[in-house]
Design an enzyme around this catalytic site. Structure first.
Site, PDB file in Angstrom:
ATOM      1  CB  ILE A   8     -47.629  68.827 -66.223  1.00 34.31           C
ATOM      2  CG1 ILE A   8     -46.793  68.628 -64.773  1.00 34.31           C
ATOM      3  CG2 ILE A   8     -48.673  69.950 -66.050  1.00 34.31           C
ATOM      4  CD1 ILE A   8     -47.595  68.061 -63.687  1.00 34.31           C
ATOM      5  CB  SER A  65     -44.644  80.816 -71.238  1.00 38.86           C
ATOM      6  OG  SER A  65     -45.634  79.846 -71.709  1.00 38.86           O
ATOM      7  CG  HIS A 101     -60.305  63.980 -67.466  1.00 34.53           C
ATOM      8  ND1 HIS A 101     -60.494  63.672 -66.063  1.00 34.53           N
ATOM      9  CD2 HIS A 101     -59.639  64.989 -67.473  1.00 34.53           C
ATOM     10  CE1 HIS A 101     -60.010  64.523 -65.469  1.00 34.53           C
ATOM     11  NE2 HIS A 101     -59.451  65.243 -66.317  1.00 34.53           N
TER      12      HIS A 101
END
Length: 303
Positions: A108, A22, A259
Protein backbone atom coordinates in the site's frame (compact mmCIF):
# COMPACT_ATOMS: atom_id res chain seq x y z
CA UNK A 1 -23.62 -19.69 -4.48
CA UNK A 2 -19.87 -19.26 -4.40
CA UNK A 3 -18.47 -16.47 -6.48
CA UNK A 4 -15.14 -16.84 -8.17
CA UNK A 5 -12.55 -14.10 -8.03
CA UNK A 6 -8.92 -13.59 -8.97
CA UNK A 7 -5.86 -13.54 -6.69
CA UNK A 8 -7.92 -13.11 -3.47
CA UNK A 9 -10.86 -15.03 -2.00
CA UNK A 10 -12.56 -15.56 1.36
CA UNK A 11 -10.23 -18.52 1.99
CA UNK A 12 -7.05 -16.45 2.09
CA UNK A 13 -5.37 -15.90 5.45
CA UNK A 14 -3.92 -12.42 5.71
CA UNK A 15 -1.19 -10.81 7.81
CA UNK A 16 -0.36 -7.10 8.07
CA UNK A 17 3.27 -5.93 8.06
CA UNK A 18 3.40 -2.87 10.29
CA UNK A 19 0.09 -3.83 11.99
CA UNK A 20 0.75 -1.58 15.02
CA UNK A 21 1.02 1.65 12.98
CA UNK A 22 -1.82 4.16 13.00
CA UNK A 23 -2.85 3.72 9.35
CA UNK A 24 -2.57 -0.05 9.57
CA UNK A 25 -4.74 -0.03 12.70
CA UNK A 26 -7.55 1.82 10.92
CA UNK A 27 -7.42 -0.37 7.82
CA UNK A 28 -7.02 -3.65 9.73
CA UNK A 29 -10.32 -2.80 11.44
CA UNK A 30 -11.95 -2.03 8.07
CA UNK A 31 -10.62 -5.22 6.46
CA UNK A 32 -11.94 -7.33 9.35
CA UNK A 33 -15.35 -5.67 8.98
CA UNK A 34 -15.24 -6.55 5.27
CA UNK A 35 -14.84 -10.23 6.17
CA UNK A 36 -11.10 -10.55 5.53
CA UNK A 37 -9.51 -13.40 7.49
CA UNK A 38 -6.75 -11.42 9.19
CA UNK A 39 -4.73 -13.83 11.31
CA UNK A 40 -1.96 -11.63 12.71
CA UNK A 41 0.65 -9.02 12.00
CA UNK A 42 4.37 -8.37 11.92
CA UNK A 43 6.45 -5.84 13.85
CA UNK A 44 9.88 -7.03 14.98
CA UNK A 45 9.95 -4.57 17.89
CA UNK A 46 6.56 -5.66 19.25
CA UNK A 47 6.85 -9.41 18.67
CA UNK A 48 4.99 -11.46 21.26
CA UNK A 49 2.32 -8.82 21.89
CA UNK A 50 -1.23 -8.74 20.54
CA UNK A 51 -3.50 -6.09 19.03
CA UNK A 52 -7.21 -6.07 19.79
CA UNK A 53 -9.80 -5.63 17.05
CA UNK A 54 -13.45 -6.44 16.38
CA UNK A 55 -14.24 -9.23 13.93
CA UNK A 56 -17.06 -9.00 11.36
CA UNK A 57 -19.62 -9.96 13.99
CA UNK A 58 -18.40 -7.30 16.42
CA UNK A 59 -16.66 -9.75 18.76
CA UNK A 60 -13.32 -8.69 20.23
CA UNK A 61 -10.37 -10.70 18.93
CA UNK A 62 -6.68 -10.56 19.81
CA UNK A 63 -4.37 -10.73 16.80
CA UNK A 64 -0.83 -11.96 17.49
CA UNK A 65 2.13 -9.78 16.48
CA UNK A 66 5.08 -11.78 15.13
CA UNK A 67 8.74 -10.92 14.74
CA UNK A 68 8.92 -11.87 11.06
CA UNK A 69 6.79 -12.77 8.05
CA UNK A 70 8.25 -16.29 8.04
CA UNK A 71 7.22 -16.84 11.66
CA UNK A 72 3.75 -15.40 11.03
CA UNK A 73 3.26 -17.74 8.06
CA UNK A 74 4.51 -20.74 10.00
CA UNK A 75 2.22 -20.08 12.99
CA UNK A 76 -0.92 -18.96 11.14
CA UNK A 77 -0.78 -20.47 7.65
CA UNK A 78 -1.03 -16.97 6.16
CA UNK A 79 -0.77 -16.76 2.36
CA UNK A 80 -1.28 -13.01 1.88
CA UNK A 81 0.58 -10.08 3.42
CA UNK A 82 -0.22 -6.38 3.28
CA UNK A 83 2.53 -3.81 3.77
CA UNK A 84 1.69 -0.61 5.64
CA UNK A 85 5.22 0.36 6.67
CA UNK A 86 6.73 3.84 5.98
CA UNK A 87 8.57 4.27 2.64
CA UNK A 88 12.08 4.10 4.14
CA UNK A 89 11.41 0.63 5.61
CA UNK A 90 9.37 -0.68 2.69
CA UNK A 91 12.22 -2.28 0.74
CA UNK A 92 13.27 -4.42 3.73
CA UNK A 93 9.64 -5.38 4.41
CA UNK A 94 9.15 -6.46 0.79
CA UNK A 95 12.41 -8.47 0.77
CA UNK A 96 11.40 -10.17 4.02
CA UNK A 97 8.05 -11.21 2.51
CA UNK A 98 9.78 -12.49 -0.66
CA UNK A 99 12.27 -14.48 1.45
CA UNK A 100 9.32 -16.07 3.29
CA UNK A 101 7.78 -16.94 -0.12
CA UNK A 102 4.39 -15.41 0.69
CA UNK A 103 2.21 -16.11 -2.38
CA UNK A 104 0.56 -12.65 -2.49
CA UNK A 105 2.01 -9.37 -1.26
CA UNK A 106 0.03 -6.12 -1.39
CA UNK A 107 2.16 -2.98 -0.97
CA UNK A 108 0.00 0.00 0.00
CA UNK A 109 2.87 2.36 0.91
CA UNK A 110 3.22 5.52 -1.17
CA UNK A 111 6.52 7.28 -1.83
CA UNK A 112 8.87 4.27 -1.95
CA UNK A 113 11.98 5.33 -3.93
CA UNK A 114 11.77 3.82 -7.42
CA UNK A 115 15.25 2.29 -7.09
CA UNK A 116 14.08 0.43 -3.95
CA UNK A 117 11.08 -0.98 -5.80
CA UNK A 118 13.22 -1.92 -8.80
CA UNK A 119 15.71 -3.66 -6.49
CA UNK A 120 12.95 -5.62 -4.74
CA UNK A 121 11.39 -6.68 -8.05
CA UNK A 122 14.76 -7.93 -9.37
CA UNK A 123 15.23 -9.76 -6.07
CA UNK A 124 11.82 -11.42 -6.45
CA UNK A 125 12.67 -12.52 -9.99
CA UNK A 126 16.02 -13.89 -8.84
CA UNK A 127 14.25 -15.82 -6.06
CA UNK A 128 12.08 -17.61 -8.63
CA UNK A 129 9.14 -15.18 -8.60
CA UNK A 130 7.19 -17.13 -5.97
CA UNK A 131 5.49 -13.95 -4.73
CA UNK A 132 2.86 -12.01 -6.67
CA UNK A 133 3.21 -8.34 -5.74
CA UNK A 134 0.40 -5.79 -6.11
CA UNK A 135 1.50 -2.15 -5.87
CA UNK A 136 3.26 -0.19 -4.51
CA UNK A 137 1.30 3.03 -3.95
CA UNK A 138 -2.04 1.36 -4.57
CA UNK A 139 -5.39 0.71 -2.87
CA UNK A 140 -4.86 -3.05 -3.09
CA UNK A 141 -7.41 -5.67 -4.07
CA UNK A 142 -11.00 -6.47 -3.17
CA UNK A 143 -13.17 -9.43 -4.08
CA UNK A 144 -16.50 -7.97 -2.87
CA UNK A 145 -18.43 -10.08 -0.39
CA UNK A 146 -15.33 -12.22 0.16
CA UNK A 147 -12.16 -10.41 1.15
CA UNK A 148 -10.36 -7.08 1.07
CA UNK A 149 -6.57 -6.76 1.11
CA UNK A 150 -6.00 -3.03 1.05
CA UNK A 151 -7.82 0.24 1.60
CA UNK A 152 -10.69 0.12 -0.92
CA UNK A 153 -14.02 0.93 0.77
CA UNK A 154 -15.76 -2.44 1.10
CA UNK A 155 -19.33 -1.15 1.15
CA UNK A 156 -19.49 0.36 -2.36
CA UNK A 157 -20.71 -2.75 -4.15
CA UNK A 158 -21.15 -6.51 -3.90
CA UNK A 159 -20.07 -9.53 -5.95
CA UNK A 160 -20.88 -9.58 -9.65
CA UNK A 161 -19.64 -10.19 -13.20
CA UNK A 162 -17.26 -7.23 -13.72
CA UNK A 163 -13.49 -7.49 -13.33
CA UNK A 164 -11.73 -4.15 -12.77
CA UNK A 165 -8.05 -3.28 -13.01
CA UNK A 166 -6.95 0.31 -12.50
CA UNK A 167 -3.84 2.46 -12.12
CA UNK A 168 -5.84 5.05 -10.19
CA UNK A 169 -7.23 4.41 -6.71
CA UNK A 170 -9.90 7.09 -6.79
CA UNK A 171 -11.10 6.05 -10.25
CA UNK A 172 -11.32 2.46 -8.97
CA UNK A 173 -13.77 3.67 -6.34
CA UNK A 174 -15.72 5.78 -8.82
CA UNK A 175 -16.08 2.90 -11.30
CA UNK A 176 -17.25 0.56 -8.54
CA UNK A 177 -19.77 3.18 -7.42
CA UNK A 178 -21.11 3.82 -10.94
CA UNK A 179 -21.61 0.08 -11.53
CA UNK A 180 -22.52 -0.80 -7.94
CA UNK A 181 -25.85 -2.43 -8.88
CA UNK A 182 -24.06 -4.90 -11.18
CA UNK A 183 -21.20 -5.89 -8.88
CA UNK A 184 -17.59 -7.02 -9.31
CA UNK A 185 -15.72 -10.33 -9.18
CA UNK A 186 -12.50 -8.56 -8.17
CA UNK A 187 -11.26 -4.98 -8.35
CA UNK A 188 -7.50 -4.37 -8.33
CA UNK A 189 -5.71 -1.07 -7.97
CA UNK A 190 -2.27 -1.76 -9.45
CA UNK A 191 -0.78 1.63 -8.53
CA UNK A 192 0.61 4.50 -10.55
CA UNK A 193 4.34 4.28 -9.82
CA UNK A 194 6.74 3.81 -12.76
CA UNK A 195 7.67 0.34 -11.46
CA UNK A 196 4.78 -1.87 -10.32
CA UNK A 197 4.31 -5.57 -9.58
CA UNK A 198 1.05 -6.80 -11.05
CA UNK A 199 0.28 -5.19 -14.42
CA UNK A 200 -2.88 -4.60 -16.44
CA UNK A 201 -1.91 -7.67 -18.49
CA UNK A 202 -1.54 -9.92 -15.41
CA UNK A 203 -5.00 -8.95 -14.18
CA UNK A 204 -6.66 -9.13 -17.61
CA UNK A 205 -5.18 -12.60 -18.21
CA UNK A 206 -6.57 -13.79 -14.86
CA UNK A 207 -10.00 -12.23 -15.54
CA UNK A 208 -10.09 -13.92 -18.95
CA UNK A 209 -9.66 -17.29 -17.19
CA UNK A 210 -12.12 -16.56 -14.35
CA UNK A 211 -15.50 -18.14 -15.21
CA UNK A 212 -17.48 -15.58 -13.18
CA UNK A 213 -15.96 -12.50 -14.82
CA UNK A 214 -18.04 -11.63 -17.89
CA UNK A 215 -16.67 -8.18 -18.68
CA UNK A 216 -13.33 -6.48 -17.97
CA UNK A 217 -12.88 -2.79 -17.21
CA UNK A 218 -9.35 -1.38 -17.38
CA UNK A 219 -8.40 2.12 -16.26
CA UNK A 220 -5.08 3.45 -17.44
CA UNK A 221 -3.41 6.81 -17.39
CA UNK A 222 -0.93 8.82 -19.41
CA UNK A 223 2.77 7.98 -19.37
CA UNK A 224 4.67 4.77 -20.04
CA UNK A 225 3.39 2.16 -22.49
CA UNK A 226 1.49 -0.24 -20.20
CA UNK A 227 -1.84 0.44 -21.92
CA UNK A 228 -0.33 -0.09 -25.38
CA UNK A 229 1.17 -3.38 -24.19
CA UNK A 230 -2.19 -4.38 -22.71
CA UNK A 231 -3.84 -3.59 -26.06
CA UNK A 232 -1.43 -5.96 -27.84
CA UNK A 233 -2.19 -8.67 -25.29
CA UNK A 234 -5.97 -8.19 -25.54
CA UNK A 235 -5.86 -8.40 -29.34
CA UNK A 236 -4.54 -11.95 -29.33
CA UNK A 237 -5.50 -13.41 -25.94
CA UNK A 238 -8.82 -12.03 -24.71
CA UNK A 239 -12.27 -13.16 -25.84
CA UNK A 240 -14.30 -11.31 -23.19
CA UNK A 241 -15.44 -7.74 -23.83
CA UNK A 242 -13.07 -5.09 -22.46
CA UNK A 243 -14.01 -1.48 -21.71
CA UNK A 244 -11.30 1.09 -21.02
CA UNK A 245 -10.65 4.59 -19.79
CA UNK A 246 -7.41 6.57 -19.95
CA UNK A 247 -6.98 9.34 -17.39
CA UNK A 248 -5.14 12.48 -18.46
CA UNK A 249 -6.56 13.70 -21.78
CA UNK A 250 -5.78 17.29 -20.82
CA UNK A 251 -2.23 16.74 -19.55
CA UNK A 252 0.51 19.08 -20.81
CA UNK A 253 3.71 17.42 -22.05
CA UNK A 254 6.48 16.85 -19.50
CA UNK A 255 4.37 17.47 -16.40
CA UNK A 256 3.87 14.69 -13.85
CA UNK A 257 0.14 14.34 -13.20
CA UNK A 258 -0.59 13.01 -9.70
CA UNK A 259 1.44 9.81 -10.10
CA UNK A 260 5.17 9.61 -10.71
CA UNK A 261 4.53 7.37 -13.72
CA UNK A 262 2.02 9.76 -15.30
CA UNK A 263 4.25 11.83 -17.55
CA UNK A 264 4.06 12.35 -21.30
CA UNK A 265 7.15 12.54 -23.52
CA UNK A 266 6.53 13.45 -27.14
CA UNK A 267 3.62 11.54 -28.69
CA UNK A 268 4.39 8.42 -26.66
CA UNK A 269 2.34 8.02 -23.53
CA UNK A 270 -0.43 10.45 -24.49
CA UNK A 271 -4.04 9.60 -23.73
CA UNK A 272 -4.91 9.83 -27.44
CA UNK A 273 -2.17 7.33 -28.41
CA UNK A 274 -3.36 4.95 -25.71
CA UNK A 275 -7.01 5.27 -26.71
CA UNK A 276 -6.07 4.56 -30.33
CA UNK A 277 -4.10 1.43 -29.38
CA UNK A 278 -6.93 0.13 -27.20
CA UNK A 279 -9.62 0.79 -29.80
CA UNK A 280 -7.51 -0.97 -32.44
CA UNK A 281 -7.58 -4.02 -30.13
CA UNK A 282 -11.39 -3.92 -29.94
CA UNK A 283 -11.59 -2.21 -26.55
CA UNK A 284 -14.42 0.31 -26.16
CA UNK A 285 -12.91 3.45 -24.63
CA UNK A 286 -15.00 5.99 -22.71
CA UNK A 287 -14.32 9.73 -22.83
CA UNK A 288 -15.00 10.15 -19.09
CA UNK A 289 -15.25 7.70 -16.18
CA UNK A 290 -19.06 7.99 -16.28
CA UNK A 291 -19.19 7.39 -20.04
CA UNK A 292 -16.93 4.36 -19.52
CA UNK A 293 -19.28 2.97 -16.86
CA UNK A 294 -22.23 3.52 -19.23
CA UNK A 295 -20.41 1.58 -21.99
CA UNK A 296 -19.68 -1.26 -19.57
CA UNK A 297 -23.32 -1.39 -18.46
CA UNK A 298 -24.61 -1.40 -22.04
CA UNK A 299 -22.26 -4.20 -23.13
CA UNK A 300 -22.88 -6.32 -20.03
CA UNK A 301 -26.65 -6.09 -20.39
CA UNK A 302 -26.40 -7.11 -24.05
CA UNK A 303 -24.40 -10.30 -23.33
Amino acid sequence: MTHMSIFLSRDNKVIVQGITGSEATVHTARMLRAGTQIVGGVNARKAGTTVTHEDKGGRLIKLPVFGSVAEAMEKTGADVSIIFVPPTFAKDAIIEAIDAEIPLLVVITEGIPVQDTAYAWAYNLEAGHKTRIIGPNCPGIISPGQSLAGITPANITGPGPIGLVSKSGTLTYQMMFELRDLGFSTAIGIGGDPVIGTTHIDAIEAFEKDPDTKLIVMIGEIGGDAEERAADFIKTNVSKPVVGYVAGFTAPEGKTMGHAGAIVSGSSGTAAAKQEALEAAGVKVGKTPSATAALAREILLSL
